[in-house]
Scaffold this motif. Sequence first.
Motif, PDB file in Angstrom:
ATOM      1  N   TRP A 132     -11.024  10.296   3.087  1.00 36.05           N
ATOM      2  CA  TRP A 132     -12.379  10.809   2.852  1.00 36.05           C
ATOM      3  C   TRP A 132     -12.697  10.905   1.371  1.00 36.05           C
ATOM      4  CZ3 TRP A 132     -13.791   9.930   7.415  1.00 36.05           C
ATOM      5  CH2 TRP A 132     -13.027  10.313   8.532  1.00 36.05           C
ATOM      6  N   GLN A 133     -11.766  10.569   0.504  1.00 35.28           N
ATOM      7  CA  GLN A 133     -11.992  10.622  -0.938  1.00 35.28           C
ATOM      8  C   GLN A 133     -12.563   9.275  -1.389  1.00 35.28           C
ATOM      9  OE1 GLN A 133      -8.234  11.805  -2.627  1.00 35.28           O
ATOM     10  NE2 GLN A 133      -8.129  13.665  -1.387  1.00 35.28           N
ATOM     11  N   ILE A 134     -13.842   9.138  -1.262  1.00 32.62           N
ATOM     12  CA  ILE A 134     -14.517   7.854  -1.485  1.00 32.62           C
ATOM     13  C   ILE A 134     -14.695   7.568  -2.974  1.00 32.62           C
ATOM     14  CG2 ILE A 134     -15.700   7.860   0.735  1.00 32.62           C
ATOM     15  CD1 ILE A 134     -18.156   8.968  -0.675  1.00 32.62           C
ATOM     16  N   LYS A 135     -14.667   6.286  -3.302  1.00 31.38           N
ATOM     17  CA  LYS A 135     -14.795   5.863  -4.698  1.00 31.38           C
ATOM     18  C   LYS A 135     -15.964   4.915  -4.933  1.00 31.38           C
ATOM     19  CE  LYS A 135      -9.790   6.241  -5.401  1.00 31.38           C
ATOM     20  NZ  LYS A 135      -8.554   5.523  -5.777  1.00 31.38           N
TER      21      LYS A 135
ATOM     22  N   SER B 254     -22.032  13.836   2.834  1.00 32.58           N
ATOM     23  CA  SER B 254     -23.482  13.825   2.611  1.00 32.58           C
ATOM     24  C   SER B 254     -23.837  14.055   1.146  1.00 32.58           C
ATOM     25  CB  SER B 254     -24.147  14.898   3.480  1.00 32.58           C
ATOM     26  OG  SER B 254     -23.799  16.203   3.039  1.00 32.58           O
ATOM     27  N   LEU B 255     -22.887  14.634   0.389  1.00 30.27           N
ATOM     28  CA  LEU B 255     -23.115  14.895  -1.033  1.00 30.27           C
ATOM     29  C   LEU B 255     -22.858  13.671  -1.897  1.00 30.27           C
ATOM     30  CD1 LEU B 255     -21.366  18.381  -1.277  1.00 30.27           C
ATOM     31  CD2 LEU B 255     -23.807  17.910  -0.964  1.00 30.27           C
ATOM     32  N   LYS B 256     -22.188  12.659  -1.317  1.00 34.75           N
ATOM     33  CA  LYS B 256     -21.865  11.424  -2.033  1.00 34.75           C
ATOM     34  C   LYS B 256     -21.164  11.681  -3.365  1.00 34.75           C
ATOM     35  CE  LYS B 256     -25.099   7.938  -0.343  1.00 34.75           C
ATOM     36  NZ  LYS B 256     -26.088   6.890  -0.755  1.00 34.75           N
ATOM     37  N   LEU B 257     -20.116  12.506  -3.299  1.00 34.51           N
ATOM     38  CA  LEU B 257     -19.336  12.802  -4.501  1.00 34.51           C
ATOM     39  C   LEU B 257     -18.171  11.820  -4.578  1.00 34.51           C
ATOM     40  CD1 LEU B 257     -19.270  16.697  -4.237  1.00 34.51           C
ATOM     41  CD2 LEU B 257     -20.769  15.271  -5.650  1.00 34.51           C
ATOM     42  N   TYR B 258     -18.256  10.867  -5.475  1.00 36.93           N
ATOM     43  CA  TYR B 258     -17.213   9.852  -5.593  1.00 36.93           C
ATOM     44  C   TYR B 258     -16.058  10.378  -6.434  1.00 36.93           C
ATOM     45  CZ  TYR B 258     -20.792   6.606  -3.931  1.00 36.93           C
ATOM     46  OH  TYR B 258     -21.751   5.980  -3.185  1.00 36.93           O
ATOM     47  N   SER B 259     -14.812  10.110  -6.000  1.00 38.19           N
ATOM     48  CA  SER B 259     -13.631  10.523  -6.746  1.00 38.19           C
ATOM     49  C   SER B 259     -13.293   9.465  -7.781  1.00 38.19           C
ATOM     50  CB  SER B 259     -12.446  10.727  -5.790  1.00 38.19           C
ATOM     51  OG  SER B 259     -12.164   9.513  -5.114  1.00 38.19           O
ATOM     52  N   ASP B 260     -12.495   9.845  -8.762  1.00 38.45           N
ATOM     53  CA  ASP B 260     -12.102   8.920  -9.826  1.00 38.45           C
ATOM     54  C   ASP B 260     -11.099   7.897  -9.321  1.00 38.45           C
ATOM     55  OD1 ASP B 260     -13.730  10.282 -11.569  1.00 38.45           O
ATOM     56  OD2 ASP B 260     -12.138  11.656 -12.189  1.00 38.45           O
TER      57      ASP B 260
ATOM     58  N   GLU C  34       0.393   6.799   1.704  1.00 39.94           N
ATOM     59  CA  GLU C  34      -0.945   6.249   1.470  1.00 39.94           C
ATOM     60  C   GLU C  34      -1.695   6.205   2.789  1.00 39.94           C
ATOM     61  OE1 GLU C  34      -3.023   2.140  -0.299  1.00 39.94           O
ATOM     62  OE2 GLU C  34      -0.887   2.532  -0.618  1.00 39.94           O
ATOM     63  N   GLU C  35      -3.004   6.400   2.731  1.00 41.69           N
ATOM     64  CA  GLU C  35      -3.845   6.248   3.911  1.00 41.69           C
ATOM     65  C   GLU C  35      -5.221   5.756   3.466  1.00 41.69           C
ATOM     66  OE1 GLU C  35      -4.347   9.982   5.908  1.00 41.69           O
ATOM     67  OE2 GLU C  35      -5.315  10.957   4.195  1.00 41.69           O
ATOM     68  N   SER C  36      -5.850   4.969   4.327  1.00 34.39           N
ATOM     69  CA  SER C  36      -7.158   4.423   3.982  1.00 34.39           C
ATOM     70  C   SER C  36      -7.863   3.976   5.258  1.00 34.39           C
ATOM     71  CB  SER C  36      -7.016   3.236   3.017  1.00 34.39           C
ATOM     72  OG  SER C  36      -6.160   2.247   3.572  1.00 34.39           O
ATOM     73  N   LEU C  37      -9.133   3.642   5.104  1.00 29.98           N
ATOM     74  CA  LEU C  37      -9.937   3.117   6.205  1.00 29.98           C
ATOM     75  C   LEU C  37     -10.304   1.673   5.922  1.00 29.98           C
ATOM     76  CD1 LEU C  37     -12.459   6.083   6.718  1.00 29.98           C
ATOM     77  CD2 LEU C  37     -10.396   5.619   8.064  1.00 29.98           C
ATOM     78  N   VAL C  38     -10.411   0.886   6.974  1.00 33.79           N
ATOM     79  CA  VAL C  38     -10.873  -0.485   6.838  1.00 33.79           C
ATOM     80  C   VAL C  38     -11.790  -0.797   8.021  1.00 33.79           C
ATOM     81  CG1 VAL C  38      -8.842  -1.435   8.035  1.00 33.79           C
ATOM     82  CG2 VAL C  38     -10.193  -2.895   6.519  1.00 33.79           C
ATOM     83  N   MET C  39     -12.880  -1.492   7.740  1.00 31.60           N
ATOM     84  CA  MET C  39     -13.807  -1.878   8.800  1.00 31.60           C
ATOM     85  C   MET C  39     -13.703  -3.375   9.049  1.00 31.60           C
ATOM     86  SD  MET C  39     -17.991  -1.544   9.018  1.00 31.60           S
ATOM     87  CE  MET C  39     -18.025   0.214   9.369  1.00 31.60           C
TER      88      MET C  39
END
Length: 271
Positions: A210-213, A265-271, A164-169
Amino acid sequence: MKIGKRLQHLADMVKGQYSVVWDTCCDHGQLGASLLKRYRNAGEGLGLEENVDKSQTINFVDIGPEIIQELNNNLQTYFGPPNSTVIPVSWQTYCMSTTELPLKSSQYPQLIIIAGVGGDLMSDMVDAILKRCPQLDLHFLLCPVHHQTTLRKTLRQHKCTLLEESLVMENKRVYECILVSSDNGRVDTNKKVDSAYKTNPVSLIGEAIWQIKSEKEHVVALNYASKRFGHYKRTLAGMNQNDSPAIEEAQFLLEQYQQVLTKLSLKLYSD
């Protein structure tokens, strides 16, 4: 013990079944204490099955003796004495380097958490542990403060499997959180601790991060990708032109982050 957003995010990434958890470079021990509280409140130990060894422990490790002494006092206040056999999960502290962990063979994987240090030092720690204990089933939960690419290169060299990998601010700074297995890509799908995750090779710049939801994830990812792109753009500008391998790597990473920015930039959200 209060826990910040970054440490809480790491705690939430701990799933599955572990015989031992090592909270290394633990400082005040907030992350390990959060896990200890969670497991004890649930009354389920570390989630192990009934027929396995019940010697389940969360270990707190730091090289500073003053830190460990204060942590000992705080843990006894909140959780009682260490090594208790009457409760599902016990605790113990160690004043030592992370590279010297007394790791032993176990029926279930052991989780080693390293956070709050740079990716270069973290790489040295992971490298030393895996070279010393190549036969052990280890998971690493890692959150470097910088030199993320150095860390990812080390994980790739050891053929670690990404779980698993993710970003946190936190406080306007973005961190990579990476959970890997040391099984050299041979994940046993019968083990619940591994089957709780989707497994992949470790990418040099990350893939799942980078697979934003959501819009919130998009803001964090865009912020981070922009900073990484800027970093490698500045790095290339200041490089010795005779250092061809370093230039090629920096150019490759710059192009990779440019592709990430284009997709974001395309703002394509993953499921």
